[in-house]
Design a protein around this motif. Structure first.
Motif, PDB file in Angstrom:
ATOM      1  N   SER A 140       0.844  -1.194   0.000  1.00 49.27           N
ATOM      2  CA  SER A 140       0.000   0.000   0.000  1.00 49.27           C
ATOM      3  C   SER A 140       0.882   1.247   0.000  1.00 49.27           C
ATOM      4  O   SER A 140       1.956   1.259   0.594  1.00 49.27           O
ATOM      5  CB  SER A 140      -0.929   0.012   1.222  1.00 49.27           C
ATOM      6  OG  SER A 140      -0.181  -0.031   2.424  1.00 49.27           O
ATOM      7  N   VAL A 197       4.793   6.418   2.283  1.00 47.66           N
ATOM      8  CA  VAL A 197       4.228   7.738   1.996  1.00 47.66           C
ATOM      9  C   VAL A 197       5.114   8.360   0.920  1.00 47.66           C
ATOM     10  O   VAL A 197       6.314   8.551   1.126  1.00 47.66           O
ATOM     11  CB  VAL A 197       4.201   8.641   3.242  1.00 47.66           C
ATOM     12  CG1 VAL A 197       3.649  10.019   2.872  1.00 47.66           C
ATOM     13  CG2 VAL A 197       3.360   7.996   4.340  1.00 47.66           C
ATOM     14  N   HIS A 225       0.683   5.698   0.083  1.00 44.08           N
ATOM     15  CA  HIS A 225      -0.068   6.951   0.203  1.00 44.08           C
ATOM     16  C   HIS A 225       0.635   7.986  -0.662  1.00 44.08           C
ATOM     17  O   HIS A 225       1.733   8.437  -0.319  1.00 44.08           O
ATOM     18  CB  HIS A 225      -0.112   7.409   1.661  1.00 44.08           C
ATOM     19  CG  HIS A 225      -0.898   8.672   1.857  1.00 44.08           C
ATOM     20  ND1 HIS A 225      -0.795   9.442   3.007  1.00 44.08           N
ATOM     21  CD2 HIS A 225      -1.796   9.312   1.068  1.00 44.08           C
ATOM     22  CE1 HIS A 225      -1.594  10.485   2.896  1.00 44.08           C
ATOM     23  NE2 HIS A 225      -2.211  10.428   1.733  1.00 44.08           N
ATOM     24  N   ARG A 278      -3.843   4.321  -0.245  1.00 45.35           N
ATOM     25  CA  ARG A 278      -4.643   4.729   0.911  1.00 45.35           C
ATOM     26  C   ARG A 278      -3.802   5.565   1.875  1.00 45.35           C
ATOM     27  O   ARG A 278      -2.579   5.551   1.834  1.00 45.35           O
ATOM     28  CB  ARG A 278      -5.210   3.501   1.616  1.00 45.35           C
ATOM     29  CG  ARG A 278      -4.191   2.506   2.137  1.00 45.35           C
ATOM     30  CD  ARG A 278      -4.892   1.397   2.908  1.00 45.35           C
ATOM     31  NE  ARG A 278      -3.968   0.600   3.681  1.00 45.35           N
ATOM     32  CZ  ARG A 278      -3.716  -0.688   3.460  1.00 45.35           C
ATOM     33  NH1 ARG A 278      -4.335  -1.339   2.478  1.00 45.35           N
ATOM     34  NH2 ARG A 278      -2.857  -1.347   4.220  1.00 45.35           N
ATOM     35  N   GLU A 279      -4.495   6.283   2.759  1.00 50.08           N
ATOM     36  CA  GLU A 279      -3.816   7.230   3.636  1.00 50.08           C
ATOM     37  C   GLU A 279      -2.932   6.568   4.685  1.00 50.08           C
ATOM     38  O   GLU A 279      -2.005   7.199   5.192  1.00 50.08           O
ATOM     39  CB  GLU A 279      -4.840   8.152   4.313  1.00 50.08           C
ATOM     40  CG  GLU A 279      -5.513   9.108   3.340  1.00 50.08           C
ATOM     41  CD  GLU A 279      -6.348  10.151   4.054  1.00 50.08           C
ATOM     42  OE1 GLU A 279      -6.323  10.177   5.310  1.00 50.08           O
ATOM     43  OE2 GLU A 279      -7.010  10.940   3.364  1.00 50.08           O
ATOM     44  N   ASP A 280      -3.204   5.323   5.037  1.00 50.96           N
ATOM     45  CA  ASP A 280      -2.358   4.625   6.009  1.00 50.96           C
ATOM     46  C   ASP A 280      -1.395   3.670   5.302  1.00 50.96           C
ATOM     47  O   ASP A 280      -1.049   2.610   5.819  1.00 50.96           O
ATOM     48  CB  ASP A 280      -3.216   3.860   7.025  1.00 50.96           C
ATOM     49  CG  ASP A 280      -4.060   2.781   6.366  1.00 50.96           C
ATOM     50  OD1 ASP A 280      -4.226   2.823   5.130  1.00 50.96           O
ATOM     51  OD2 ASP A 280      -4.558   1.889   7.091  1.00 50.96           O
ATOM     52  N   GLY A 281      -0.926   4.058   4.126  1.00 48.65           N
ATOM     53  CA  GLY A 281      -0.036   3.217   3.342  1.00 48.65           C
ATOM     54  C   GLY A 281       1.292   2.936   4.033  1.00 48.65           C
ATOM     55  O   GLY A 281       1.768   3.726   4.860  1.00 48.65           O
TER      56      GLY A 281
END
Length: 218
Positions: A4, A35, A6, A29-32
């Motif tokens: 994942s 970042v 972000h 997603r934001e909690d990847g």
């Protein structure tokens, strides 16, 4: 390696990168776990400070040092050595190179993975070499725009179609930048004729012509 990501930033680079990440089936997603900062260089440090330490963090700037990602220690950078436009998508990444800057072997491994996932051919770049590297990139890309603009100006003054320059410029690249023309032939009489013509039609461009001619002769 990362399941994942972000992606922060949706400009010319961020939109292409974000689309490629999704294209590869990686969750955005934001909690990847990673970042990825695709924001202007001047905003990298400020944005990095707003992120709670924990996930890996990286930026895609060519000139910005890794210190801009403080206080994060799990960090690296991947700079796509390419020019981007909003009119195109993630295919802009295909075949380009990616400069990976990292402080540990683990971070470098993550950087190489990200570059390859994006469709880039990765290479290692030292942190303190980034300004010199970026200067070379700017000359190759940004100044090509300037050279085309100057040549088009002279073509218009001569009554020639500026669009005729594009096939010439493309063939020069296709030919591996093999030098041709009066300087390669040692034809300094023609070079002087260029100077006289430019001096008469666009005198403000003569200093630029002189600098380029001297660099080409070397």
């Amino acid at each position: 390696m990362f399941e994942s990501v972000h992606v922060i930033g949706s400009g010319r680079v961020g939109s292409a990168v974000g689309a490629r990440v999704q294209e590869r089936g990686i969750a955005v997603r934001e909690d990847g776990e990673l970042v990825l900062l695709c924001v202007p260089d001047s905003a990298i440090a400020d944005v990095a400070r707003t992120i709670e330490p924990g996930p890996w963090i990286a930026h895609v700037s060519g000139a910005t040092p890794l210190a801009a990602l403080d206080p994060h220690s799990r960090r690296f950078s991947v700079h796509p050595l390419q020019t981007f436009t909003r009119a195109r998508g993630p295919e802009q990444l295909d075949g380009a190179y990616g400069a990976v800057t990292a402080e540990t072997d683990e971070a470098r491994g993550h950087g190489f993975w990200l570059a390859r996932m994006l469709g880039l051919e990765p290479f290692t770049l030292a942190n303190d070499a980034r300004p010199l590297y970026h200067a070379g990139a700017a000359i190759a890309s940004n100044y090509l725009v300037t050279l085309h603009d100057v040549a088009a100006h002279l073509f218009r003054a001569a009554g020639a179609p500026p669009e005729a320059l594009v096939p010439l410029m493309r063939r020069t690249i296709d030919n591996g930048f093999e030098l041709t023309g009066p300087i390669e032939r040692g034809d300094w009489e023609t070079v002087e004729a260029h100077r006289r013509a430019i001096r008469a039609a666009a005198p403000e461009l003569e200093p630029l012509y002189d600098v380029l001619a001297e660099a080409t002769a070397r």
